[in-house]
Design an enzyme around this catalytic site. Structure first.
Site, PDB file in Angstrom:
ATOM      1  N   MET A 167      15.192  59.296  48.803  1.00  9.32           N
ATOM      2  CA  MET A 167      15.588  60.494  48.037  1.00  9.32           C
ATOM      3  C   MET A 167      16.609  61.380  48.742  1.00  9.32           C
ATOM      4  O   MET A 167      16.772  62.527  48.359  1.00  9.32           O
ATOM      5  CB  MET A 167      14.346  61.371  47.718  1.00  9.32           C
ATOM      6  CG  MET A 167      13.380  60.712  46.805  1.00  9.32           C
ATOM      7  SD  MET A 167      11.940  61.749  46.487  1.00  9.32           S
ATOM      8  CE  MET A 167      11.039  61.584  47.993  1.00  9.32           C
ATOM      9  N   ASP A 172       7.412  56.257  34.497  1.00  9.34           N
ATOM     10  CA  ASP A 172       8.427  57.087  35.153  1.00  9.34           C
ATOM     11  C   ASP A 172       9.826  56.589  34.831  1.00  9.34           C
ATOM     12  O   ASP A 172      10.013  55.484  34.336  1.00  9.34           O
ATOM     13  CB  ASP A 172       8.239  57.006  36.668  1.00  9.34           C
ATOM     14  CG  ASP A 172       7.304  58.092  37.154  1.00  9.34           C
ATOM     15  OD1 ASP A 172       6.891  58.923  36.344  1.00  9.34           O
ATOM     16  OD2 ASP A 172       7.007  58.088  38.363  1.00  9.34           O
ATOM     17  N   LYS A 199      11.080  61.825  35.064  1.00 10.34           N
ATOM     18  CA  LYS A 199      11.626  63.127  35.457  1.00 10.34           C
ATOM     19  C   LYS A 199      12.619  62.869  36.573  1.00 10.34           C
ATOM     20  O   LYS A 199      12.479  61.985  37.380  1.00 10.34           O
ATOM     21  CB  LYS A 199      10.522  64.065  35.903  1.00 10.34           C
ATOM     22  CG  LYS A 199       9.570  63.412  36.870  1.00 10.34           C
ATOM     23  CD  LYS A 199       8.332  64.240  37.081  1.00 10.34           C
ATOM     24  CE  LYS A 199       7.353  63.443  37.918  1.00 10.34           C
ATOM     25  NZ  LYS A 199       7.180  63.851  39.252  1.00 10.34           N
TER      26      LYS A 199
END
Ligand code: SAH
Length: 255
Positions: free
Chosen positions: A164, A33, A55
């Site tokens: 996040m 990742d 991503k």
């Protein structure tokens, strides 16, 4: 043919498990990742094929269905595949989705847990997510979307950790204030925790949005009284002082 869903740890490449590192060093294919430290990727078996499946909001590489397809294809070709994900693979990283896709395709796999940023990033800012007399619970939320039912049921006590959510901090603060918590409730935002670029910004629900306008992901937000103790146990930057909070605590119970 086997797939290992491996946790890379929170940022510092040394915070990986012994088993995770051994698998990186011996695998045929490494699929990693965006958040994984380049120092860990550099540890890969020199013969291994390395695939960056990173991503993110800016650098979209592969949709999840494409990552699942790559994993299955590589395993079916007879390879030992390490799927390396930031923190712990089963924490907000679609590790569960990947596991389900592997089960559906009848591919054997193992999960190698990692140290999640949930606890490690606050720890490197000197913040224990629970602390005797201050917080005996901690709720962890994804700030990716604030539409989920959990955001309607925020706890009024204990610690709140948000992953996040740094770009939506204004809305997060609003939601927490709406539960009745004081505007003076301490908040810390930690950017690139456990790495040399670690940056800790502390404030309150009243001023944290203003103070964190320049913060970029990855960043984690921690809300609650535990943030105040970091003034005494900020070991990573060397600011320690046992009297900052110690004297205000109830006596230790041996139980
Ligand atoms: N599986 C990961 C979390 C993936 S979601 C884990 O267990 O840690 C990605 C989010 O984790 C980021 O948006 C950020 O909120 C948090 N995060 C991961 N690494 C971080 C770091 N080094 N510093 C601050 N936050 C981090």
């Amino acid at each position: 043919m086997k797939i290992f869903l491996v946790g890379a740890g929170p940022g510092d490449p040394e915070l990986i498990t012994v088993r995770g590192l051994e698998l990186i060093q011996t695998c045929d294919v490494l699929v990693h990742d965006r958040l994984v430290s380049p120092a860990l990727i550099a540890q890969a078996n020199p013969q291994a094929q390395v695939i960056n499946a990173g991503k993110g909001p800016e650098k979209k590489r592969y949709p999840q269905s494409e990552i699942n397809r790559i994993l299955i294809e590589q395993a079916q070709a007879g390879n030992t595949v390490v799927r390396l994900k930031g923190g712990d693979p089963f924490v907000f990283g679609l590790g569960g989705d990947e596991a389900l896709a592997l089960i559906a395709a009848d591919i054997p796999f193992e999960v190698v847990p990692g140290i999640s940023s949930i606890t490690a990033v606050p720890a490197y800012a000197g913040i224990p997510i629970t602390h005797r007399g201050l917080a005996s619970s901690c709720v962890v939320l994804s700030g990716h979307s604030l539409d989920g039912p959990e955001w309607q049921h925020l706890p009024t006590l204990g610690t709140i950790v948000v992953l996040m959510g740094v770009r939506k901090l204004d809305q997060i603060v609003e939601r927490v204030l709406a539960t009745g918590r004081s505007a003076e409730t301490p908040v810390a935002v930690i950017e690139s925790g456990t790495t040399p670029a670690q940056h800790v910004i502390k404030g309150t629900l009243a001023d944290i949005v203003e103070k964190t306008r320049a913060v970029r992901p990855p960043a984690l937000t921690i809300i609650g009284e535990v943030v105040n103790i970091s003034d005494g146990i900020d070991w990573f930057t060397g600011n320690t002082d046992a009297t900052v909070w110690g004297t205000a605590q109830p006596a230790l119970q041996d139980d």
